[in-house]
Design an enzyme around this catalytic site. Structure first.
Site, PDB file in Angstrom:
ATOM      1  N   GLU A 291      14.530 -10.903   1.957  1.00  0.00           N
ATOM      2  CA  GLU A 291      14.481  -9.453   1.758  1.00  0.00           C
ATOM      3  C   GLU A 291      13.050  -8.912   1.811  1.00  0.00           C
ATOM      4  OE1 GLU A 291      17.895  -7.905  -1.044  1.00  0.00           O
ATOM      5  OE2 GLU A 291      16.058  -8.349  -2.126  1.00  0.00           O
ATOM      6  N   TYR A 335      -2.303   0.618  -9.114  1.00  0.00           N
ATOM      7  CA  TYR A 335      -2.476  -0.844  -9.233  1.00  0.00           C
ATOM      8  C   TYR A 335      -3.888  -1.324  -8.899  1.00  0.00           C
ATOM      9  CZ  TYR A 335       2.395  -0.055  -7.576  1.00  0.00           C
ATOM     10  OH  TYR A 335       3.661   0.432  -7.333  1.00  0.00           O
ATOM     11  N   CYS A 362      -7.069  17.452  -8.042  1.00  0.00           N
ATOM     12  CA  CYS A 362      -7.805  17.822  -9.244  1.00  0.00           C
ATOM     13  C   CYS A 362      -7.535  16.806 -10.332  1.00  0.00           C
ATOM     14  CB  CYS A 362      -7.389  19.210  -9.686  1.00  0.00           C
ATOM     15  SG  CYS A 362      -7.847  20.401  -8.457  1.00  0.00           S
TER      16      CYS A 362
HETATM   17  N1  LLP Z   1      13.866  -7.014  -2.889  1.00  0.00           N
HETATM   18  C1  LLP Z   1      13.806  -6.407  -4.078  1.00  0.00           C
HETATM   19  C2  LLP Z   1      14.934  -6.488  -4.981  1.00  0.00           C
HETATM   20  C3  LLP Z   1      12.657  -5.703  -4.445  1.00  0.00           C
HETATM   21  O1  LLP Z   1      12.602  -5.132  -5.643  1.00  0.00           O
HETATM   22  C4  LLP Z   1      11.560  -5.623  -3.557  1.00  0.00           C
HETATM   23  C5  LLP Z   1      10.355  -4.877  -3.905  1.00  0.00           C
HETATM   24  C6  LLP Z   1      11.679  -6.250  -2.296  1.00  0.00           C
HETATM   25  C7  LLP Z   1      12.842  -6.955  -2.014  1.00  0.00           C
HETATM   26  C8  LLP Z   1      10.587  -6.220  -1.282  1.00  0.00           C
HETATM   27  O2  LLP Z   1       9.425  -6.830  -1.726  1.00  0.00           O
HETATM   28  P1  LLP Z   1       8.163  -6.954  -0.746  1.00  0.00           P
HETATM   29  O3  LLP Z   1       8.537  -7.902   0.352  1.00  0.00           O
HETATM   30  O4  LLP Z   1       7.888  -5.602  -0.204  1.00  0.00           O
HETATM   31  O5  LLP Z   1       7.083  -7.469  -1.601  1.00  0.00           O
HETATM   32  N2  LLP Z   1       5.218  -0.330  -5.055  1.00  0.00           N
HETATM   33  C9  LLP Z   1       4.649  -1.655  -5.189  1.00  0.00           C
HETATM   34  C10 LLP Z   1       5.608  -2.722  -4.730  1.00  0.00           C
HETATM   35  C11 LLP Z   1       6.913  -2.689  -5.480  1.00  0.00           C
HETATM   36  C12 LLP Z   1       7.871  -3.725  -4.993  1.00  0.00           C
HETATM   37  C13 LLP Z   1       9.230  -3.393  -5.447  1.00  0.00           C
HETATM   38  N3  LLP Z   1      10.242  -4.282  -5.017  1.00  0.00           N
HETATM   39  C14 LLP Z   1       3.359  -1.712  -4.393  1.00  0.00           C
HETATM   40  O6  LLP Z   1       2.969  -0.708  -3.824  1.00  0.00           O
HETATM   41  O7  LLP Z   1       2.701  -2.745  -4.367  1.00  0.00           O
END
Ligand code: LLP
Length: 433
Positions: A291, A335, A362
């Protein structure tokens, strides 16, 4: 090449993104603007599809975690390439539907699906729900029974892994709003309930341990725990778990201090441990679902801004202010995420100046980075922040009533608008006067 091979410098000394001149893109489409190299996204998708089929078997299915970057065109690309998708809200489902994405290849996530989400998703024919908790299981079962159908589900399990990443994006720990922990016994309880619940068919389990992970070990540890749990389910319930979704999370190179990950090799290595653990535990290899979000789209993106002011505070620091900021990229504010930035119209010159990149809101926390190495800048320069394809547009806001930037897709060097720039009319469209 700068960080990734699709970022380069041309004979004019301008940054190029997928072969397109960034300075010309800024002149043609205005700033701020998100630029995406479509070829990079398709290539990343193909890498996942090929590697998943080769190492996990032909029935493996990578899903695109569309929370990373959600707009109609991206679901079209996923559909054309033969990928599944993970959606987490009514809005993402609606966008996928608009793109004509095949509903049976959608996995519907989220720790708090409303009754409306559940019924909308069932109306759409969503293939698989990833059920987070007991309340959702009850609500889903009730709706399925009311409709006289059986809904295919996975259960979200928390293996309790800390992938040594930023705390705010760790979701696989026991103390989590997501899923059901194995160590507390909640996971086994919900498995037993799901097996006995009418209106749902328990196809398998899901886990997701976090994001921006560079090592294979946390995935191997999670797989180990999940496969032992699958063996326990077989023993205790005489029930075969046929599908295992290992979530997303593989990291991306944002700066020269980050390693480049070879995703095919990472999938190969994860597959090797999964196969080994299945053999050790005497269970049949389940169908594996992956995923990824970030690793498919992040590197493809760059954001272009226009420099508005340069302020040098003697003995403190230099500020370069641009015409965007935390509304189009909140990741530094949230972050302290690190990025690579450069002056696109002098990309060939050394980045020998240090500056804090400030947005136009702002709010003093509205920064895109601090202590950044960049070329000396002046008003009117085009500033590019690289590797912004994931969790930028999808996390954007209208703070300070700033319209959201457009998404410009570049394919074989040729740009087109994939999402148009928001107008002031758009952002006042819902105001009732
Ligand atoms: N599957 C599930 C259940 C998830 O919660 C996430 C990401 C993914 C797959 C995909 O993960 P990835 O391959 O993109 O790492 N907003 C944060 C990242 C939050 C991730 C949330 N879940 C950022 O900007 O770093």
């Amino acid at each position: 090449m700068i960080i990734h091979s699709h970022f380069d410098v041309n004979e004019k000394g301008h940054l190029t993104i997928g072969g397109a001149d960034a300075v010309e893109l800024a002149a043609q489409f205005g700033t701020p603007a998100y630029i995406l190299d479509e070829n990079v996204i398709r290539e990343n998708i193909r890498t996942y599809l090929r590697a998943a089929a080769e190492y996990f078997g032909a029935d493996a299915l990578p899903l695109y975690a569309s929370k990373a970057l959600c707009f109609t065109g991206i679901y079209k690309i996923a559909a054309e390439e033969g990928m599944g998708v993970d959606c987490v809200s009514g809005g993402e489902l609606y966008t996928a539907k608009k793109a004509g994405f095949p509903a049976e290849k959608i996995y519907f996530h989220g720790n708090n699906k409303t009754d409306k989400d559940i019924s909308d998703a069932m109306d759409m024919g969503v293939g698989t729900f990833v059920v987070d908790n007991d309340d959702e299981l009850s609500a889903l079962s009730a709706e399925a029974k009311r409709r006289g159908v059986t809904q295919r589900i996975l259960l979200r399990i928390t293996p309790g892994i800390d992938p040594h990443t930023h705390k705010a994006v760790v979701t696989g720990n026991v103390d989590s709003k997501f899923g059901n922990a194995i160590v507390t016994g909640q996971a086994m309880n919900i498995v037993k309930r799901a097996i006995a619940t009418e209106g749902v068919e328990l196809a398998g389990l899901h886990c997701h341990i976090g994001s921006q992970i560079f090592d294979i070990e946390p995935f191997a540890d999670a797989a180990d725990i999940m496969i032992r749990f699958i063996a326990d389910i077989k023993k205790e319930c005489d029930f075969e778990i046929k599908e295992l979704n290992l979530g997303g999370g593989l990291g991306v190179r944002y700066t020269e201090y980050d390693r480049e990950i070879n995703y095919a090799e990472a999938i190969r290595d994860i597959a090797a441990v999964v196969t080994g653990y299945c053999r050790e535990n005497g269970i049949k290899m389940p169908r594996v679902i992956l995923e990824p979000g970030r690793s498919l789209v992040a590197a493809a993106g760059a954001t272009l801004y226009t420099v508005g002011s340069v302020k040098e505070i003697e003995g403190f620091r230099n500020y370069i202010s641009v015409d965007g900021g935390m509304p189009d990229n909140p990741r530094y504010a949230l972050y302290q995420s690190q990025y690579t930035a450069l002056i696109a119209n002098r990309a060939g010159e050394p980045r020998d100046y240090r500056a804090t990149l400030a947005g136009r809101c702002c709010e003093s926390g509205d920064l895109l980075g601090e202590n950044m190495e960049i070329q000396r800048a002046q008003r009117g320069d085009i500033l590019a922040v690289l590797v912004t394809g994931a969790y930028n547009y999808s996390m954007a806001s209208n703070y300070n009533r700033l319209p959201r930037p457009p998404i410009i897709m570049v394919k074989d060097g040729v740009p087109r608008v994939a999402v148009r720039r928001e107008t002031y009319e758009d952002i006042t469209a819902n105001d009732i006067v």
